[in-house]
Design a protein around this motif. Sequence first.
Motif, PDB file in Angstrom:
ATOM      1  N   ALA A  78     -24.693 -41.212  -4.914  1.00 41.63           N
ATOM      2  CA  ALA A  78     -24.672 -42.456  -5.798  1.00 41.63           C
ATOM      3  C   ALA A  78     -25.440 -43.819  -4.929  1.00 41.63           C
ATOM      4  O   ALA A  78     -25.381 -44.774  -5.414  1.00 41.63           O
ATOM      5  CB  ALA A  78     -23.253 -42.703  -5.945  1.00 41.63           C
ATOM      6  N   GLY A 134     -18.556 -50.417  -2.868  1.00 46.18           N
ATOM      7  CA  GLY A 134     -19.213 -50.934  -4.162  1.00 46.18           C
ATOM      8  C   GLY A 134     -19.702 -50.057  -5.132  1.00 46.18           C
ATOM      9  O   GLY A 134     -19.542 -50.073  -6.261  1.00 46.18           O
ATOM     10  N   ASP A 135     -19.843 -48.806  -4.620  1.00 44.59           N
ATOM     11  CA  ASP A 135     -20.359 -47.672  -5.573  1.00 44.59           C
ATOM     12  C   ASP A 135     -19.250 -47.155  -6.135  1.00 44.59           C
ATOM     13  O   ASP A 135     -19.316 -46.758  -7.461  1.00 44.59           O
ATOM     14  CB  ASP A 135     -21.336 -46.654  -4.792  1.00 44.59           C
ATOM     15  CG  ASP A 135     -22.389 -46.905  -4.351  1.00 44.59           C
ATOM     16  OD1 ASP A 135     -23.233 -47.989  -4.815  1.00 44.59           O
ATOM     17  OD2 ASP A 135     -23.028 -46.398  -3.128  1.00 44.59           O
ATOM     18  N   GLU A 138     -17.924 -49.169  -9.224  1.00 48.11           N
ATOM     19  CA  GLU A 138     -18.626 -48.817 -10.726  1.00 48.11           C
ATOM     20  C   GLU A 138     -18.020 -47.766 -11.731  1.00 48.11           C
ATOM     21  O   GLU A 138     -18.283 -48.091 -12.766  1.00 48.11           O
ATOM     22  CB  GLU A 138     -20.218 -48.337 -10.298  1.00 48.11           C
ATOM     23  CG  GLU A 138     -21.007 -49.624  -9.698  1.00 48.11           C
ATOM     24  CD  GLU A 138     -22.479 -48.943  -9.563  1.00 48.11           C
ATOM     25  OE1 GLU A 138     -22.592 -47.812 -10.125  1.00 48.11           O
ATOM     26  OE2 GLU A 138     -22.998 -49.502  -8.766  1.00 48.11           O
ATOM     27  N   ASP A 141     -15.961 -49.858 -13.957  1.00 45.08           N
ATOM     28  CA  ASP A 141     -16.980 -50.308 -15.291  1.00 45.08           C
ATOM     29  C   ASP A 141     -16.434 -49.838 -16.385  1.00 45.08           C
ATOM     30  O   ASP A 141     -16.519 -50.254 -17.621  1.00 45.08           O
ATOM     31  CB  ASP A 141     -17.975 -50.427 -14.929  1.00 45.08           C
ATOM     32  CG  ASP A 141     -18.395 -51.518 -13.808  1.00 45.08           C
ATOM     33  OD1 ASP A 141     -17.823 -52.253 -13.590  1.00 45.08           O
ATOM     34  OD2 ASP A 141     -19.643 -51.302 -13.387  1.00 45.08           O
ATOM     35  N   ARG A 142     -16.134 -48.575 -16.409  1.00 43.03           N
ATOM     36  CA  ARG A 142     -15.714 -47.409 -17.625  1.00 43.03           C
ATOM     37  C   ARG A 142     -14.364 -47.825 -18.033  1.00 43.03           C
ATOM     38  O   ARG A 142     -13.894 -46.930 -19.073  1.00 43.03           O
ATOM     39  CB  ARG A 142     -16.225 -46.176 -17.286  1.00 43.03           C
ATOM     40  CG  ARG A 142     -17.580 -45.909 -16.838  1.00 43.03           C
ATOM     41  CD  ARG A 142     -17.795 -44.501 -16.333  1.00 43.03           C
ATOM     42  NE  ARG A 142     -19.182 -44.484 -16.016  1.00 43.03           N
ATOM     43  CZ  ARG A 142     -20.346 -44.156 -16.673  1.00 43.03           C
ATOM     44  NH1 ARG A 142     -19.965 -43.842 -17.965  1.00 43.03           N
ATOM     45  NH2 ARG A 142     -21.437 -44.159 -16.199  1.00 43.03           N
ATOM     46  N   PRO A 146     -14.931 -54.521 -12.497  1.00 42.02           N
ATOM     47  CA  PRO A 146     -14.713 -54.317 -11.197  1.00 42.02           C
ATOM     48  C   PRO A 146     -14.265 -55.452 -10.245  1.00 42.02           C
ATOM     49  O   PRO A 146     -14.404 -56.585 -10.898  1.00 42.02           O
ATOM     50  CB  PRO A 146     -15.940 -53.695 -10.857  1.00 42.02           C
ATOM     51  CG  PRO A 146     -17.089 -54.562 -11.624  1.00 42.02           C
ATOM     52  CD  PRO A 146     -16.420 -54.792 -13.100  1.00 42.02           C
ATOM     53  N   THR A 148     -14.668 -57.806  -6.962  1.00 44.60           N
ATOM     54  CA  THR A 148     -15.781 -58.029  -6.009  1.00 44.60           C
ATOM     55  C   THR A 148     -15.335 -58.911  -4.838  1.00 44.60           C
ATOM     56  O   THR A 148     -13.940 -58.855  -4.575  1.00 44.60           O
ATOM     57  CB  THR A 148     -16.604 -59.229  -6.766  1.00 44.60           C
ATOM     58  OG1 THR A 148     -15.977 -60.251  -7.276  1.00 44.60           O
ATOM     59  CG2 THR A 148     -17.151 -58.518  -8.044  1.00 44.60           C
ATOM     60  N   GLN A 317     -12.079 -40.906 -14.363  1.00 50.00           N
ATOM     61  CA  GLN A 317     -13.682 -40.751 -14.170  1.00 50.00           C
ATOM     62  C   GLN A 317     -13.871 -39.866 -13.019  1.00 50.00           C
ATOM     63  O   GLN A 317     -13.171 -39.778 -12.175  1.00 50.00           O
ATOM     64  CB  GLN A 317     -13.872 -42.254 -13.827  1.00 50.00           C
ATOM     65  CG  GLN A 317     -13.973 -43.033 -15.118  1.00 50.00           C
ATOM     66  CD  GLN A 317     -14.903 -42.636 -15.833  1.00 50.00           C
ATOM     67  OE1 GLN A 317     -16.106 -42.365 -15.723  1.00 50.00           O
ATOM     68  NE2 GLN A 317     -14.460 -42.772 -17.294  1.00 50.00           N
ATOM     69  N   ARG A 319     -17.016 -38.892 -10.920  1.00 54.15           N
ATOM     70  CA  ARG A 319     -18.588 -39.278 -10.742  1.00 54.15           C
ATOM     71  C   ARG A 319     -18.848 -38.916  -9.332  1.00 54.15           C
ATOM     72  O   ARG A 319     -18.287 -38.667  -8.533  1.00 54.15           O
ATOM     73  CB  ARG A 319     -18.728 -40.875 -11.189  1.00 54.15           C
ATOM     74  CG  ARG A 319     -18.268 -41.098 -12.398  1.00 54.15           C
ATOM     75  CD  ARG A 319     -19.182 -40.963 -13.501  1.00 54.15           C
ATOM     76  NE  ARG A 319     -18.650 -41.116 -14.931  1.00 54.15           N
ATOM     77  CZ  ARG A 319     -19.318 -41.173 -16.082  1.00 54.15           C
ATOM     78  NH1 ARG A 319     -20.461 -40.584 -16.112  1.00 54.15           N
ATOM     79  NH2 ARG A 319     -18.525 -41.290 -16.979  1.00 54.15           N
TER      80      ARG A 319
END
Length: 661
Positions: A78, A134-135, A138, A141-142, A146, A148, A317, A319
């Motif tokens: 990723a 950070g990865d 993501e 987002d789904r 997110p 920060t 999720q 991923r």
Amino acid sequence: MPVRVKPRFMCLVMAAVVWLLRGWGAAAEPGPVWDGRLLPVEAVAPGMRGTAYTVVQGTKIEPFDVLFLGVLPGAGPAGDLLLVETSGPLIEKTGGIVSGMSGSPVYVDGQLVGAIAYGFSYADHRVGLVTPIGDMLELLDRMAPPETGAPDETASTSRSVPRQVVLAPGELQAAQLAARVPEGTEVLVPLATPLLAGGFGPRALSLIERWASRLPGGPFLTVPTGSRPAGAGQEPVTFQPGSAFGVQLLGGDVDLSALGTVTWTDGQRFLGFGHSFLNRGNVAFAATGASILRTVTSVEMPFKLGLVTGLAGTLAQDRAAGVGGRLGQLPERVWVEVDVVDLDHPMEETIRRFTFWAVNDPWLLPDLITVGVLQALDRGIDRIGPGTARIRFQLEADDLEAPLVRDNMVFSESDVSALALTELLEGVEILTTNPFREAPLRRVEVAARITTEPQTAQIVAVRPTATTVAAGDSLLIEVELQTYRGPREKRAIRLTIPPGTPEGRVSVTVRGGYSTSPSNVVHAELFAEDGVETSEEEIFPALPEGGSLEEQLETFRTRERNYELVAEFYPPFGPLKGPERDTGAEGPTRSVGRKESAADGTTDGASSQPGSLPSDGKPVQARLATDWVIRGSDQFELEIVAPEPSQKAEPAGTGDGTAQS
């Protein structure tokens, strides 16, 4: 790659279960203090020190030290990865980074950097790789926007950093790559995900290991552990960064769960692992709490041993950078109930009931139900070997007018339990993979009656009452059967020649009913031995014919059964005349728990009725249910002639078609 569990390790597991019972209901210890800030990859420098958190026993979250050695740009699936060295009393106790630490959060001055995700096998277990937060964010987002944040901080170190790293999918591949990579290149693997398997016997556990080795995620380390009965009370579960958690695929009398660590949570959502589970993308698996029994040291890779606790939410999720989900809302599950009667037991009518649930994932569901039901059958008769089984199952699904019900009778000379569940899995496959519409499975009920006795009968001879029959007439066929080490029996089956059948000679075959063999139904990769190649046809078996889901289900429900006598012929070539095909259905007999069948043998919609002429190259057929699995076949020639124009067709032969001894 999955590690074969040695018998002495099984003893260690059982001893460790006792430890868990002392503090099963203990609440999770306070986790790390986080000020809500994130530290981006750009702010990480060699020599920076931080603290990571994980659970190595019970639910207590404990810290260990982390030294950042450098950033490896683009090294992970990723994005960037961070090379770290761990230390401290916890690491001394565990022997380094262990399987099950995947997701352990790493902080620098209260700022979340990422999750421990990769390590070395057969090497320095203190060194590993961190997936940047950070990865991982993501994934949110789904589900939601997110979080920060990120200030900057640097330091220095004198420890050397490899010029390049290579990620291998498992320990075996890592060992092979290590011998070929250039100097200065290190080979790392994702931390093996402990796959906790509870309530399984040695045979089912071996199947799970082979199945896990073929999954697209991993690597997985299959570990035998305990299970909690379906419907058992659920204690509250709280997720904190560093908490152990589970991804549960099966629960109840059998349990199959992946073990990892929570990286981040806001009380409603969570992230973990730092690498994929199965890399499936959008999923709906069960997320649970977990309690660690102990951490086991190993030269290959130390690992955590634990049990899942209460259900906590849904993993949504899956991923490359990790897994994430929601707390509170639980995923849809399929409930399975298996009743087993061992007819060889002194109390032969005693029913042993097994209950479990499986996550409702169409890709995983057939295999999950396979191993769960197989374990129930193995435990129900407490043996693995030959025998005869009468099995009936009912599948309840949304958007079906009625449940799918099917029964059959099987005999195996080697493994009756495995053969008994083949049609069940085919029924599940029809519902989960049909091309017409979604029909979510909700409940599975299985009833099996099993004995070591071979309840089989061989066709010895067939004797028709006539060899010339007019279209529209019928004839009675006497079938002589040799039962296994028993007397010879006679049965009579009536075969009707449909009106409009062309004149000519045909060959009538009398045989046993046929149902699909296991290699064409159950996922071949589940039962295949290691190293044995399987064809695409075996992995993706052909489903019943039909232009709609209803037609497929009806074809499956009414097709031949192993305990039926089947008489059939293909009409001669010629102009086909007669009424439209008319199908009907009668219930079949039961070998164990017998029920009388229709005298003319025309049970089920596939058998021919007077006035029906099959099309599409299908044979004219009649069936008769018996008390045995029928083997063998015989044939005779039949002359079909035109009916007398001035006479009403009369049945050929005599007799009422009832069974004779």
